[in-house]
Design a protein around this motif. Structure first.
Motif, PDB file in Angstrom:
ATOM      1  N   PRO A   1      10.851  13.495  11.584  1.00 42.50           N
ATOM      2  CA  PRO A   1       9.960  12.357  11.799  1.00 42.50           C
ATOM      3  C   PRO A   1       8.506  12.625  11.425  1.00 42.50           C
ATOM      4  CG  PRO A   1      10.250  13.510  13.863  1.00 42.50           C
ATOM      5  CD  PRO A   1      11.105  14.233  12.842  1.00 42.50           C
ATOM      6  N   ALA A   2       7.816  11.558  11.086  1.00 42.79           N
ATOM      7  CA  ALA A   2       6.360  11.598  10.909  1.00 42.79           C
ATOM      8  C   ALA A   2       5.737  11.108  12.209  1.00 42.79           C
ATOM      9  CB  ALA A   2       5.947  10.702   9.744  1.00 42.79           C
ATOM     10  N   THR A   3       5.430  12.039  13.109  1.00 48.01           N
ATOM     11  CA  THR A   3       4.904  11.670  14.420  1.00 48.01           C
ATOM     12  C   THR A   3       3.610  12.389  14.780  1.00 48.01           C
ATOM     13  OG1 THR A   3       6.361  13.344  15.384  1.00 48.01           O
ATOM     14  CG2 THR A   3       7.156  11.065  15.411  1.00 48.01           C
ATOM     15  N   HIS A   4       3.220  13.410  14.000  1.00 43.50           N
ATOM     16  CA  HIS A   4       2.041  14.195  14.328  1.00 43.50           C
ATOM     17  C   HIS A   4       1.175  14.396  13.081  1.00 43.50           C
ATOM     18  CE1 HIS A   4       4.611  15.037  17.769  1.00 43.50           C
ATOM     19  NE2 HIS A   4       3.563  15.537  18.402  1.00 43.50           N
ATOM     20  N   PRO A   5      -0.127  14.613  13.276  1.00 48.64           N
ATOM     21  CA  PRO A   5      -1.005  14.855  12.114  1.00 48.64           C
ATOM     22  C   PRO A   5      -0.591  16.110  11.346  1.00 48.64           C
ATOM     23  CG  PRO A   5      -2.282  14.432  14.104  1.00 48.64           C
ATOM     24  CD  PRO A   5      -0.864  14.631  14.544  1.00 48.64           C
ATOM     25  N   TRP A   6      -0.872  16.111  10.061  1.00 53.37           N
ATOM     26  CA  TRP A   6      -0.620  17.282   9.232  1.00 53.37           C
ATOM     27  C   TRP A   6      -1.946  17.736   8.625  1.00 53.37           C
ATOM     28  CZ3 TRP A   6       0.681  12.307   8.381  1.00 53.37           C
ATOM     29  CH2 TRP A   6       0.183  11.673   7.241  1.00 53.37           C
ATOM     30  N   PRO A   7      -2.082  19.014   8.321  1.00 46.92           N
ATOM     31  CA  PRO A   7      -3.364  19.554   7.852  1.00 46.92           C
ATOM     32  C   PRO A   7      -3.908  18.803   6.638  1.00 46.92           C
ATOM     33  CG  PRO A   7      -1.845  21.339   8.348  1.00 46.92           C
ATOM     34  CD  PRO A   7      -1.054  20.068   8.443  1.00 46.92           C
ATOM     35  N   GLY A   8      -5.112  18.292   6.779  1.00 45.52           N
ATOM     36  CA  GLY A   8      -5.766  17.592   5.684  1.00 45.52           C
ATOM     37  C   GLY A   8      -5.443  16.122   5.582  1.00 45.52           C
ATOM     38  N   GLY A   9      -4.276  15.709   6.044  1.00 49.96           N
ATOM     39  CA  GLY A   9      -3.900  14.299   6.011  1.00 49.96           C
ATOM     40  C   GLY A   9      -3.662  13.744   4.620  1.00 49.96           C
ATOM     41  N   ALA A  10      -3.425  14.622   3.646  1.00 51.83           N
ATOM     42  CA  ALA A  10      -3.274  14.165   2.261  1.00 51.83           C
ATOM     43  C   ALA A  10      -1.938  13.469   2.036  1.00 51.83           C
ATOM     44  CB  ALA A  10      -3.412  15.345   1.305  1.00 51.83           C
ATOM     45  N   THR A  11      -1.939  12.484   1.149  1.00 53.47           N
ATOM     46  CA  THR A  11      -0.719  11.830   0.675  1.00 53.47           C
ATOM     47  C   THR A  11      -0.805  11.749  -0.854  1.00 53.47           C
ATOM     48  OG1 THR A  11      -1.714   9.633   0.926  1.00 53.47           O
ATOM     49  CG2 THR A  11      -0.422  10.469   2.775  1.00 53.47           C
ATOM     50  N   ALA A  12       0.249  11.331  -1.493  1.00 52.57           N
ATOM     51  CA  ALA A  12       0.258  11.245  -2.955  1.00 52.57           C
ATOM     52  C   ALA A  12      -0.823  10.285  -3.445  1.00 52.57           C
ATOM     53  CB  ALA A  12       1.632  10.788  -3.440  1.00 52.57           C
ATOM     54  N   TRP A  13      -1.395  10.588  -4.591  1.00 50.82           N
ATOM     55  CA  TRP A  13      -2.518   9.820  -5.121  1.00 50.82           C
ATOM     56  C   TRP A  13      -2.187   8.349  -5.331  1.00 50.82           C
ATOM     57  CZ3 TRP A  13      -1.863   7.275  -9.713  1.00 50.82           C
ATOM     58  CH2 TRP A  13      -0.791   7.695 -10.518  1.00 50.82           C
ATOM     59  N   TYR A  14      -0.934   8.072  -5.712  1.00 54.03           N
ATOM     60  CA  TYR A  14      -0.591   6.681  -6.024  1.00 54.03           C
ATOM     61  C   TYR A  14      -0.525   5.803  -4.781  1.00 54.03           C
ATOM     62  CZ  TYR A  14       4.022   8.828  -5.215  1.00 54.03           C
ATOM     63  OH  TYR A  14       5.070   9.539  -4.694  1.00 54.03           O
ATOM     64  N   TYR A  15      -0.321   6.400  -3.592  1.00 54.07           N
ATOM     65  CA  TYR A  15      -0.393   5.606  -2.370  1.00 54.07           C
ATOM     66  C   TYR A  15      -1.818   5.113  -2.140  1.00 54.07           C
ATOM     67  CZ  TYR A  15       4.253   7.290  -0.988  1.00 54.07           C
ATOM     68  OH  TYR A  15       5.601   7.567  -0.918  1.00 54.07           O
ATOM     69  N   LYS A  16      -2.780   6.019  -2.275  1.00 50.05           N
ATOM     70  CA  LYS A  16      -4.177   5.644  -2.072  1.00 50.05           C
ATOM     71  C   LYS A  16      -4.621   4.613  -3.099  1.00 50.05           C
ATOM     72  CE  LYS A  16      -5.476  10.109  -0.060  1.00 50.05           C
ATOM     73  NZ  LYS A  16      -6.327  11.318  -0.204  1.00 50.05           N
ATOM     74  N   LEU A  17      -4.219   4.819  -4.351  1.00 53.17           N
ATOM     75  CA  LEU A  17      -4.600   3.887  -5.407  1.00 53.17           C
ATOM     76  C   LEU A  17      -4.017   2.500  -5.160  1.00 53.17           C
ATOM     77  CD1 LEU A  17      -5.899   3.437  -8.223  1.00 53.17           C
ATOM     78  CD2 LEU A  17      -3.700   4.077  -9.219  1.00 53.17           C
ATOM     79  N   THR A  18      -2.748   2.450  -4.818  1.00 53.24           N
ATOM     80  CA  THR A  18      -2.075   1.168  -4.630  1.00 53.24           C
ATOM     81  C   THR A  18      -2.585   0.431  -3.400  1.00 53.24           C
ATOM     82  OG1 THR A  18      -0.109   2.138  -5.649  1.00 53.24           O
ATOM     83  CG2 THR A  18       0.190   0.055  -4.513  1.00 53.24           C
ATOM     84  N   ALA A  19      -3.056   1.159  -2.397  1.00 53.46           N
ATOM     85  CA  ALA A  19      -3.582   0.525  -1.186  1.00 53.46           C
ATOM     86  C   ALA A  19      -4.963  -0.094  -1.408  1.00 53.46           C
ATOM     87  CB  ALA A  19      -3.648   1.543  -0.048  1.00 53.46           C
ATOM     88  N   MET A  20      -5.602   0.202  -2.535  1.00 50.04           N
ATOM     89  CA  MET A  20      -6.927  -0.341  -2.823  1.00 50.04           C
ATOM     90  C   MET A  20      -6.826  -1.808  -3.247  1.00 50.04           C
ATOM     91  SD  MET A  20      -8.494   2.847  -5.032  1.00 50.04           S
ATOM     92  CE  MET A  20      -9.960   1.891  -5.479  1.00 50.04           C
ATOM     93  N   PRO A  21      -7.805  -2.635  -2.861  1.00 48.54           N
ATOM     94  CA  PRO A  21      -7.806  -4.032  -3.308  1.00 48.54           C
ATOM     95  C   PRO A  21      -7.947  -4.118  -4.827  1.00 48.54           C
ATOM     96  CG  PRO A  21      -9.380  -3.679  -1.516  1.00 48.54           C
ATOM     97  CD  PRO A  21      -8.939  -2.320  -1.974  1.00 48.54           C
ATOM     98  N   VAL A  22      -7.382  -5.120  -5.425  1.00 40.51           N
ATOM     99  CA  VAL A  22      -7.481  -5.464  -6.847  1.00 40.51           C
ATOM    100  C   VAL A  22      -6.873  -4.374  -7.739  1.00 40.51           C
ATOM    101  CG1 VAL A  22      -8.975  -6.175  -8.753  1.00 40.51           C
ATOM    102  CG2 VAL A  22      -9.551  -6.838  -6.398  1.00 40.51           C
ATOM    103  N   VAL A  23      -7.449  -3.172  -7.717  1.00 42.49           N
ATOM    104  CA  VAL A  23      -6.940  -2.089  -8.556  1.00 42.49           C
ATOM    105  C   VAL A  23      -5.496  -1.771  -8.185  1.00 42.49           C
ATOM    106  CG1 VAL A  23      -7.208   0.343  -9.177  1.00 42.49           C
ATOM    107  CG2 VAL A  23      -9.223  -1.107  -8.907  1.00 42.49           C
ATOM    108  N   GLY A  24      -5.206  -1.735  -6.883  1.00 41.57           N
ATOM    109  CA  GLY A  24      -3.848  -1.451  -6.432  1.00 41.57           C
ATOM    110  C   GLY A  24      -2.874  -2.531  -6.861  1.00 41.57           C
ATOM    111  N   TRP A  25      -3.310  -3.777  -6.788  1.00 38.58           N
ATOM    112  CA  TRP A  25      -2.447  -4.881  -7.232  1.00 38.58           C
ATOM    113  C   TRP A  25      -2.142  -4.744  -8.715  1.00 38.58           C
ATOM    114  CZ3 TRP A  25      -2.756  -8.630 -10.939  1.00 38.58           C
ATOM    115  CH2 TRP A  25      -1.820  -9.674 -10.861  1.00 38.58           C
ATOM    116  N   LEU A  26      -3.176  -4.472  -9.523  1.00 42.34           N
ATOM    117  CA  LEU A  26      -3.004  -4.338 -10.961  1.00 42.34           C
ATOM    118  C   LEU A  26      -2.074  -3.165 -11.295  1.00 42.34           C
ATOM    119  CD1 LEU A  26      -3.924  -5.484 -13.687  1.00 42.34           C
ATOM    120  CD2 LEU A  26      -5.800  -3.839 -13.657  1.00 42.34           C
TER     121      LEU A  26
END
Length: 246
Positions: free
Chosen positions: A159-184
């Motif tokens: 399970p994903a239930t606790h913080p992990w060091p740095g909190g990093a996720t894949a770059w495309y998640y961050k990009l896609t979550a952005m307004p406009v740019v993520g939609w495109l």
């Protein structure tokens, strides 16, 4: 026509071509992976689910299954339903925005937990053991905190239930979550790039074990590459670290 104008026209043409490829890909994905269950309007969202009623002589508490990121109800239903059928009432569902479920007003993990509780009410499931896999673990902690009267127990699988060091996720998640740019990005590049990488990415999830034969097709994993699902998945993952840290 100057060089800048020509480059701009080429870029626009390329984006339209990628959007067309994505639309054709979505049609093909949905044709190959039709809904496996039923639909219900719950909290403003159309939720896709598979409900297996309790058989006579069931010896287990009802079970509700919450799948992880990038997945859908088949991810748990295919391996677990044959093992438990005849012993318990079971509910498998596509989380809001993923699989064949619509997003509705389910942008937070807490809202998704409330929608699952409402679906249980709709189906007459008063109390259940909730089985959570991966990202579903975070949804399940929200469910147990907000609906203790419906929680007979919790089963966490990787399970994903606790913080992990740095909190990093894949770059495309961050990009896609952005307004406009993520939609495109989700409407043009996510599908063709995702289809090229989906085999290796899924094998990485199973590593060091071997990716099961036909898992991608049987579990309908490419459904997540549809633009709306890709955006919903990215917004879920983008808020995960802050949620589990809180």
């Amino acid at each position: 026509m100057n060089l800048i104008g020509a480059a701009l026209l080429f870029l626009i043409a390329l984006l339209f071509a990628l959007a067309g490829i994505t639309r054709a890909g979505v049609w093909l994905i949905e044709r190959r992976s039709p809904p496996a269950g039923e639909f219900a309007e719950v909290n403003g969202a159309r939720i896709h689910y598979a409900h297996i009623p309790a058989p006579a002589g069931a010896d287990l508490t009802p079970l509700v299954f919450i799948h992880g990121a990038s997945a859908n109800l088949k991810d748990q239903m295919l391996p677990l339903k044959p093992l438990l059928e005849g012993r318990a009432e079971m509910l498998f569902l596509d989380r809001p925005g993923l699989g064949w479920s619509r997003r509705g007003n389910n942008e937070t993990l807490a809202a998704q937990a409330d929608t699952i509780a409402a679906l249980m009410d709709r189906l007459g499931i008063a109390k259940a053991i909730v089985v959570a896999h991966s990202f579903g673990g975070a949804i399940t902690t929200a469910f147990a905190r907000q609906h203790p009267e419906k929680t007979a127990g919790l089963v966490f699988v990787s399970p994903a239930t606790h913080p992990w060091p740095g909190g990093a996720t894949a770059w495309y998640y961050k990009l896609t979550a952005m307004p406009v740019v993520g939609w495109l990005f989700s409407e043009t590049l996510a599908y063709p790039a995702g289809m090229l990488r989906i085999g290796d990415a899924t094998a990485c999830v199973f590593s060091p074990n071997t990716l099961p034969d036909f898992y991608l097709q049987n579990a309908s994993i490419p459904l997540v590459l549809r633009p709306s699902a890709f955006r919903a998945n990215a917004r879920d993952v983008a808020q995960l670290h802050d949620y589990v840290r809180a």
